[in-house]
Design a protein around this motif. Sequence first.
Motif, PDB file in Angstrom:
ATOM      1  N   TYR A  82      29.020  43.892  23.633  1.00 29.51           N
ATOM      2  CA  TYR A  82      28.472  43.148  24.760  1.00 29.51           C
ATOM      3  C   TYR A  82      28.023  44.101  25.857  1.00 29.51           C
ATOM      4  N   THR A  84      27.116  44.169  30.140  1.00 28.38           N
ATOM      5  CA  THR A  84      27.343  43.482  31.410  1.00 28.38           C
ATOM      6  C   THR A  84      26.170  43.774  32.341  1.00 28.38           C
ATOM      7  N   ASP A  99      28.152  38.710  30.943  1.00 27.29           N
ATOM      8  CA  ASP A  99      28.213  39.523  29.733  1.00 27.29           C
ATOM      9  C   ASP A  99      27.311  38.889  28.689  1.00 27.29           C
ATOM     10  N   ARG A 101      26.280  39.125  24.610  1.00 23.78           N
ATOM     11  CA  ARG A 101      26.707  39.624  23.308  1.00 23.78           C
ATOM     12  C   ARG A 101      25.521  39.996  22.425  1.00 23.78           C
ATOM     13  N   CYS A 129      27.723  48.877  28.452  1.00 23.40           N
ATOM     14  CA  CYS A 129      27.851  48.200  27.167  1.00 23.40           C
ATOM     15  C   CYS A 129      29.083  48.726  26.451  1.00 23.40           C
TER      16      CYS A 129
END
Length: 132
Positions: A82, A84, A99, A101, A129
């Motif tokens: 993920y 951010t 976040d 994915r 990440c």
Amino acid sequence: MSTASTRLPEGRYGRSSDERADRTLKVVGLALGAVLIAVIGYFAYHYVAQNKISAEVISFDLSDNAVKVELAVEKDAGASGYCTVRSQAADGAEVGRADFRFGGDAERVTEVVTLRTTAPGTTAELLGCHAD
């Protein structure tokens, strides 16, 4: 008149306690050194061999309550994780963070994600990440 020697004859009664203590310290030091090298090697291997993930913000589009961010993620095939992303207002206050994915077998993933904001944002910033 002769004086009697107070020293024991050489090699007759085995090692002295100081020599045994020195040998014990050498063995313990060698064992602890080997353990330390093994621990450093373990962490170095996991640092180098972990999944590599890098990402960048290609572009972003601002609106009153959302920011559309185009992200490009480069990763090892099959890795998932993920990223951010955050947005800030003109005064520097954070107005949105989320976040996002990613996964799959592709080594490069380009995706447009929408970040909802509490006020009009002026930026889109990739914070980092992480692999799963």
